[in-house]
Design a protein around this motif. Structure first.
Motif, PDB file in Angstrom:
ATOM      1  N   GLN A   1       3.033   5.882  -3.028  1.00  0.00           N
ATOM      2  CA  GLN A   1       4.178   6.650  -3.523  1.00  0.00           C
ATOM      3  C   GLN A   1       4.130   6.765  -5.043  1.00  0.00           C
ATOM      4  O   GLN A   1       4.526   7.779  -5.603  1.00  0.00           O
ATOM      5  N   GLN A   2       3.645   5.737  -5.722  1.00  0.00           N
ATOM      6  CA  GLN A   2       3.531   5.801  -7.183  1.00  0.00           C
ATOM      7  C   GLN A   2       2.449   6.794  -7.604  1.00  0.00           C
ATOM      8  O   GLN A   2       2.589   7.492  -8.595  1.00  0.00           O
ATOM      9  N   ASP A   3       1.363   6.842  -6.821  1.00  0.00           N
ATOM     10  CA  ASP A   3       0.261   7.755  -7.134  1.00  0.00           C
ATOM     11  C   ASP A   3       0.601   9.202  -6.806  1.00  0.00           C
ATOM     12  O   ASP A   3       0.066  10.125  -7.428  1.00  0.00           O
ATOM     13  N   ASN A   4       1.477   9.414  -5.827  1.00  0.00           N
ATOM     14  CA  ASN A   4       1.846  10.759  -5.384  1.00  0.00           C
ATOM     15  C   ASN A   4       3.367  10.911  -5.424  1.00  0.00           C
ATOM     16  O   ASN A   4       4.013  10.819  -4.400  1.00  0.00           O
ATOM     17  N   PRO A   5       3.934  11.152  -6.609  1.00  0.00           N
ATOM     18  CA  PRO A   5       5.399  11.285  -6.677  1.00  0.00           C
ATOM     19  C   PRO A   5       5.862  12.498  -5.891  1.00  0.00           C
ATOM     20  O   PRO A   5       5.115  13.456  -5.719  1.00  0.00           O
TER      21      PRO A   5
ATOM     22  N   GLU B   1       3.938   1.527  -1.212  1.00  0.00           N
ATOM     23  CA  GLU B   1       4.551   1.649  -2.534  1.00  0.00           C
ATOM     24  C   GLU B   1       3.552   2.180  -3.553  1.00  0.00           C
ATOM     25  O   GLU B   1       3.896   3.023  -4.392  1.00  0.00           O
ATOM     26  N   LEU B   2       2.304   1.707  -3.483  1.00  0.00           N
ATOM     27  CA  LEU B   2       1.280   2.187  -4.407  1.00  0.00           C
ATOM     28  C   LEU B   2       0.978   3.663  -4.167  1.00  0.00           C
ATOM     29  O   LEU B   2       0.794   4.432  -5.111  1.00  0.00           O
TER      30      LEU B   2
ATOM     31  N   GLU C   1       0.826  -1.203   0.000  1.00  0.00           N
ATOM     32  CA  GLU C   1       0.000   0.000   0.000  1.00  0.00           C
ATOM     33  C   GLU C   1       0.864   1.258   0.000  1.00  0.00           C
ATOM     34  O   GLU C   1       0.556   2.232  -0.684  1.00  0.00           O
TER      35      GLU C   1
ATOM     36  N   SER D   1      10.333  16.012  -8.051  1.00  0.00           N
ATOM     37  CA  SER D   1      10.636  15.210  -9.243  1.00  0.00           C
ATOM     38  C   SER D   1       9.727  15.560 -10.429  1.00  0.00           C
ATOM     39  O   SER D   1       9.862  15.004 -11.486  1.00  0.00           O
TER      40      SER D   1
END
Length: 86
Positions: free
Chosen positions: A75-79, A72-73, A70, A83
């Motif tokens: 973090q992918q949704d909210n870079p 990791e997901l 959860e 960056s």
């Protein structure tokens, strides 16, 4: 009739004697009662405790994996903001 016991059932203790938030040892996953009464348990009771500990450990590890996934997901949704291209 109970099966004959040829070998003693060893304690699952691994020397990590800390209690988690549910009252189970973080090392062997036994409850306080299970730890304190280990020497009075019959071999059948000890095997049952070990089975319970294995189940508890599986649940704890599964919950940790789920939490990590959860995270990791998320973090992918909210870079991270730095960056993003300007």
């Amino acid at each position: 009739m109970e099966q004959l016991e040829f070998f003693d059932v060893p304690s699952p203790c691994i020397g990590v004697c800390q209690v988690n938030n549910r009252g189970y040892c973080k090392g062997c996953f036994r409850s306080r009662e299970e730890r304190f009464n280990w020497l009075t348990f019959t071999p059948a009771q000890r095997r049952d405790v070990i089975r319970l500990c294995q189940d508890r450990k599986r649940r704890v590890l599964a919950a940790a994996r789920k939490k990590q996934l959860e995270l990791e997901l998320a973090q992918q949704d909210n870079p991270p903001q730095d960056s993003l291209p300007l």
